[in-house]
Each structure stands twice: as C-alpha cells, then as structure tokens.
Design a protein around this motif. Structure first.
Motif, mmCIF file in Angstrom:
data_model
loop_
_atom_site.group_PDB
_atom_site.id
_atom_site.type_symbol
_atom_site.label_atom_id
_atom_site.label_comp_id
_atom_site.label_asym_id
_atom_site.label_seq_id
_atom_site.Cartn_x
_atom_site.Cartn_y
_atom_site.Cartn_z
ATOM 1 N N ALA A 194 1.210 -1.311 -0.043
ATOM 2 C CA ALA A 194 -0.408 0.009 -0.045
ATOM 3 C C ALA A 194 0.614 1.518 -0.176
ATOM 4 O O ALA A 194 0.336 2.156 0.793
ATOM 5 N N GLU B 261 2.767 3.333 4.423
ATOM 6 C CA GLU B 261 1.729 2.387 4.462
ATOM 7 C C GLU B 261 1.765 0.879 5.231
ATOM 8 O O GLU B 261 2.692 -0.085 4.542
ATOM 9 N N TRP C 84 -1.758 -4.079 2.790
ATOM 10 C CA TRP C 84 -3.493 -3.981 3.214
ATOM 11 C C TRP C 84 -2.979 -6.702 3.240
ATOM 12 O O TRP C 84 -2.397 -6.862 3.247
ATOM 13 N N ARG D 293 -4.562 2.211 -1.710
ATOM 14 C CA ARG D 293 -4.850 3.324 -0.798
ATOM 15 C C ARG D 293 -6.675 3.749 -0.808
ATOM 16 O O ARG D 293 -7.442 3.706 0.453
ATOM 17 N N TYR E 281 -9.237 2.892 -1.743
ATOM 18 C CA TYR E 281 -10.434 1.612 -1.851
ATOM 19 C C TYR E 281 -10.168 1.554 0.072
ATOM 20 O O TYR E 281 -11.478 1.518 -0.223
ATOM 21 N N ARG E 282 -8.496 0.913 0.926
ATOM 22 C CA ARG E 282 -9.182 0.489 1.648
ATOM 23 C C ARG E 282 -9.348 2.069 2.424
ATOM 24 O O ARG E 282 -10.481 1.844 3.677
ATOM 25 N N ASP E 283 -9.439 3.509 2.073
ATOM 26 C CA ASP E 283 -9.930 4.583 2.076
ATOM 27 C C ASP E 283 -11.168 4.661 2.695
ATOM 28 O O ASP E 283 -12.097 5.152 3.310
ATOM 29 N N ARG F 142 -13.048 2.320 4.959
ATOM 30 C CA ARG F 142 -12.775 2.700 6.760
ATOM 31 C C ARG F 142 -13.630 4.339 6.966
ATOM 32 O O ARG F 142 -13.993 4.629 7.939
ATOM 33 N N ALA G 72 -11.065 -2.360 7.785
ATOM 34 C CA ALA G 72 -10.399 -2.407 6.310
ATOM 35 C C ALA G 72 -9.393 -3.720 6.563
ATOM 36 O O ALA G 72 -9.205 -4.432 7.815
ATOM 37 N N ASP H 106 -6.898 -4.289 9.110
ATOM 38 C CA ASP H 106 -7.000 -2.966 9.475
ATOM 39 C C ASP H 106 -6.652 -3.617 11.236
ATOM 40 O O ASP H 106 -5.228 -2.787 12.815
#
Length: 581
Positions: free
Chosen positions: A394, A398, A401, A518, A520-522, A525, A537, A540
C-alpha cells in the motif's frame, strides 16, 4: 471377634482392621473407582472373609472419610467434585509450600539426599514403564517434604488430606506421558532444594501442584478454572525461542524462519498460531517429526512456476523459501507460483503473504491440513482448516493490505487455546462426534465450515485451498494427512502448500496499484456504519494490535508458559520474564 497373627507387631490383628487396610489400599490405588458402590458380599469374597468384619471396616472407613454410607447402609467410595479438587489443590499448595519453606529455612541437604534417592528410583520405574511403582514413589517424594519439615502439627494436618491427594495422584500417574513431565519437575525441584534456592524451589512446587490440579480436573472431565495469559516482551520471546530451537537441534535457517513466523502471529494478535505452538514444534524437532536440518530443493521449475520439496522440515522454513523463489520468478516474468510438498505446519498463512507484499508484490498463500472440519451438513471431519491469505503493498508509508482467514468457522488452535484458557467456544463454530454444534472445547471433535447456515461457501473455499495445496504439488489430501495433535511425533506429515506472487509492475504499474489500494482502503474506513458498529479494512485490526504488542508485549497462555519453563529448565535456557495481563 476372629483374629489372626500380625507378623508386623507380634500380636493378633482383627479381621476388620485387615479388611479396612485392604479396602483403603484398593481405593487409594485406584482399583476401586471414586464414587463406586461397595457391596459387602463382593468385598468379603475378594478378601476371603465373612461380611461381618467387612461391615465393621466400612464403618471405620466412613469415619476416615474414605467412603460414605447412605441411610439404607449402602456404601460408596468417596468422590470429588471439580470444586472439591480445586479446593484440595489450594490446601495442598498452602501446606506443602509451607513445609518446604520450613525445611529450607533450616537446611535442605538431608531432604535433598532423600529426594535424590527417590528420584533415581522414579527414573528406573519410568524407563521400565512401571506406572504403579512410579506413583508409589511420587507419593513418597511429597510425603518426604512433610517428614523433614520439623512440624508435627503441619505433617498431621496433611495426613488428614493425604489419602485424597494420593488417590487422585494414583489415578493420574497411570498415564506415563504425564509422568514424563512430572519426573522432569521432580528432578528440577531436587536441584533447587540441594542448592538451597528457596525462591526457585517454592515457585516450582506451587506451579507443579497447580498444573497437577488442572490435570486432575481434566481427567475428571471438568472445565479447568480460567487462567489469564501472561505478557512477554517480543524481543525476549524471540531470544528464548532461538535458543530453544537450537537446543532442539534446529539449524540457524530453520530457527530464524520459525521465530519470524511465530512473531508475526503473536504480534498481530493471532495467538492461536503464535508462540503457544513453540512447545509443539520443539517436541516435533526432538522426536523426529520435523527434520531439524532440511535441504530445501526445487524439484521442477519453469518460467513462472516451481515445485519445491521441504524435506520434512518445519513449514515456515519451506514456505519462506517458496515465497522468496516466487518473488524472484515474479520479478523476472510478472508472476511466480510455487507449490510445496514435504512440509509441515507453518503457522499463520498471512506471514508469507506479507513477506511477498513487502517486496512490492501481491502475495497469496494457501495450505491444507489434517481433516478437522466437517462439510456443510456433514458429520465427519473432511477438510482441514485450509487457510487463505492475501497481502498487497500500500506504499512505503503504509502497512500492507492483509487478509488471512481459515476456511473453517475458527481455526483448530482456537479449540486448544480455549481449553488452555478455560473458556467456551463461540456459537456454531465446532461440533461433537455427531455433527451437533457445541461450545465446550472438550466436546469438540470437528469444526464447522465458515458461513454458518451458508457453510457450503466455506466448504467451497476450503476446496480451493485443498486443490492448490494438494493436487498441484502432489501432496496428500486433508483426510490422508496424519493429525497435527497426536502421540506419534516421529512420523513426518508431508503437508502441501502453495504461494503466488504477482508483480504489479507487469500490469498497470506499482504506483497505480498502491494508489488504488489506498483509495479502496480509505473508502472502506470512511463508509457508513450501523449503530454501535465499526467498519475496518482487512489488516486494520492486526496492524493496530501489532503496535500495541510491540510496546507492551505479546500474550502467552499459561499452558505454553509452563511447557517452555520446563524446556528451559532441562536445557539451561534462562526463563522468560512474565508480567500478568
């Protein structure tokens, strides 16, 4: 009253006294089960006397607490509830620890000499497999502590409880596997007494009594009292593990791989696959299930795929090697797939997916394991827990994932951990031998597939892992594998596994991949949540737990703590420094 000569005292012994002694001895020895009905006629026939002295003997034994008599005068051997066993263990710990303290306050050398002689005889009984002699010596060992304490009142108080302790010990001591562990503790206690190390001796004695009490409870089918785990600094745990693995014969590469995998699991909160497994791995190395110095070999290779043989080494050694090779293949051609055979349990699958992700690639890891999961609607173990893990980069700032799951409702090690902690299982996660779901981990004979009422989906995912891990490398299917938990720790298990590395640079590019991941993950969240709920996510929870545990230490259940303490005592490795949670 009929009497016969008593050759020990040179005077007649009443038949009722002889009957009392013989019945008492049979109860303590375990020949008459706790709670069993005692019939005067059967006892009289067995003892070769009339019912009258037997009846008198039973009255005397009732006064001693050895038996109970109902209003209709039927007799039963004393029995002990789980609460009785716990209370007896607590009382025994108080009395015996105080007796040992009194000995060591004076001079423990005489006691050490007597205990040394007993331990040598215990060693002989253990080697010959004579459980009955061993248990008699075990009793003598603990009685010797009271005999040397110099306090007649303390010794007499213990004698009031001794027959119950002895009866429980005798029943447990018929299990020679438990005697192996018991002997190591007795031998270590003698060393501490001989060197006048009161602190170490008292701690070991208390731990031994507590551990034995838990074994009594397990034998009685009771749920042991919950014991909270302890915390250990990860750096200290890693040092201990490296030393322990080396002491068990592992080469440096194997030890490093095992520690890396166990640390990943314990740091990220996957305690079922963390350092609680270290005692199991050490036993496998010592007894031959695991090759301590494997020669990892590539059996076949093409431009984007390879077949690797783990040489019956630890699964972490083979799988990290496979991940490294998959990365090299992907760097050369965009994708690298490596199938593994001749492996063993490798811990948490996510450890290897993360290894690939940290190289800037998308990593997948699959494995099958011995059958412990029923099919949806099934009533027999069919699949293993067959994990699936995926991780992706990521960006430099970061964490990757990370998705890591068993295709069963829970991993099998969750059952073992629940037993160790004395807690129940989540609903609809495990089944008894008939396929009926249960929450008592002691009743669990198989796991349910992931998905609850839609368990066919979990079973289908397990099938994907099965095909990749068994069919591709030519390894055994789950139902063909030897069980992980078994008395047979000599036979290699020959597990299969599969890792895949995909290089984003061969597709849209690494920068586009990481930016999209990133985003997608944000978005996950920031998505709307139900009242009182949290959306996270993948990864996490694990990365947050890793931050906490790197600061405060990992968790280690007391069953593992005690097993590692015994190993350290045997091999001279300094003990772990523990902190309660």
């Amino acid at each position: 009253m009929t009497s016969e000569p008593d050759t020990r005292r040179g005077m007649p012994q009443k038949l009722s006294d002889r009957a009392r002694e013989q019945i008492r001895a049979r109860i303590i020895a375990g020949d008459l089960p706790l709670g069993s009905v005692l019939r005067e006629t059967e006892l009289a026939d067995a003892l070769g006397m009339s019912k009258i002295p037997v009846r008198e003997a039973l009255v005397q034994l009732e006064r001693e607490g050895m038996i109970s008599m109902s209003p209709n005068r039927s007799a039963r051997v004393f029995d002990m509830s789980p609460d009785d066993i716990r209370s007896l263990g607590e009382m025994r710990e108080l009395l015996e620890a105080e007796a040992l303290r009194l000995v060591l306050d004076r001079d423990g050398r005489t006691l050490a000499a007597d205990l040394t002689a007993i331990v040598e005889r215990m060693r002989t009984a253990l080697k010959s497999g004579d459980a009955r002699v061993y248990k008699e010596l075990d009793n003598a060992f603990h009685h010797a502590i009271f005999a040397h304490c110099g306090n007649a009142y303390l010794e007499k108080t213990f004698q009031m409880l001794a027959f119950r302790v002895q009866a429980l010990r005798n029943r447990l001591s018929l299990d020679m596997k438990l005697n192996d562990r018991s002997f190591a503790e007795h031998e270590a206690l003698v060393r501490h007494v001989a060197t006048q190390d009161a602190e170490a001796a008292l701690k070991l004695l208390r731990d031994h009594i507590r551990d034995t009490t838990q074994n009594y409870l397990a034998q009685a089918g009771a749920r042991p009292a919950a014991r909270p785990p302890s915390r250990v600094r990860i750096e200290q745990m890693e040092r201990f593990a490296l030393a322990a693995l080396a002491a068990a014969g592992a080469d440096a590469d194997t030890a490093a791989a095992v520690v890396k995998a166990l640390s990943h699991a314990s740091v990220h909160g996957v305690d079922t696959h963390g350092y609680r497994l270290l005692p199991h791995y050490l036993e496998g190395l010592r007894r031959g299930r695991l090759n301590p110095r494997p020669e990892i070999r590539l059996l076949r290779e093409s431009s984007g795929a390879a077949l690797l043989d783990g040489d019956d080494g630890h699964g972490a050694r083979a799988t990290y090697a496979a991940a490294a090779h998959a990365i090299r293949l992907a760097q050369a051609g965009g994708a690298g797939a490596v199938a593994i055979r001749g492996s063993s349990h490798f811990g948490a699958a996510g450890a290897y997916a993360v290894e690939i992700a940290r190289a800037g690639m998308v990593g997948f890891c699959f494995c099958n394991s011995d059958a412990f999961v029923r099919l949806h609607g099934g009533a027999q173990p069919f699949h293993g827990t067959n994990p699936i893990a995926m991780a992706g980069p990521a960006g430099a700032d970061e964490e990757p994932w990370l998705f890591d799951m068993a295709t069963s409702a829970i991993p099998f090690n969750k059952v073992q951990l629940s037993r160790a902690l004395g807690i129940v299982l989540p609903l609809d996660t495990a089944s008894n031998a008939s396929g009926v779901n249960v929450t008592d981990p002691d009743e669990a004979r198989m796991l349910a597939p992931l998905g609850g009422g839609f368990g066919y989906k979990g079973a289908g995912l397990a099938g994907i892992s099965e095909i990749l891990s068994a069919a591709l490398p030519g390894a055994p299917l789950s139902h063909e594998l030897p069980p992980m938990i078994s008395d047979d720790m000599e036979t290699p298990r020959r597990l299969g596994a599969f890792v895949l590395a995909l290089d984003p640079a061969a597709f849209a590019g690494l920068d586009i991949f990481t930016e999209t991941l990133r985003r997608y993950r944000d978005t996950i969240r920031a998505s709307a949540t139900a009242p009182g709920a949290t959306v996270m996510a993948a990864g996490d929870r694990e990365w947050e737990e890793a931050r906490r545990r790197r600061a405060s230490g990992i968790l280690l259940d007391m069953t593992a703590v005690e097993a590692l303490a015994r190993f350290g005592e045997e091999t001279g490795i300094p003990p772990l420094e523990l902190a309660e949670t």
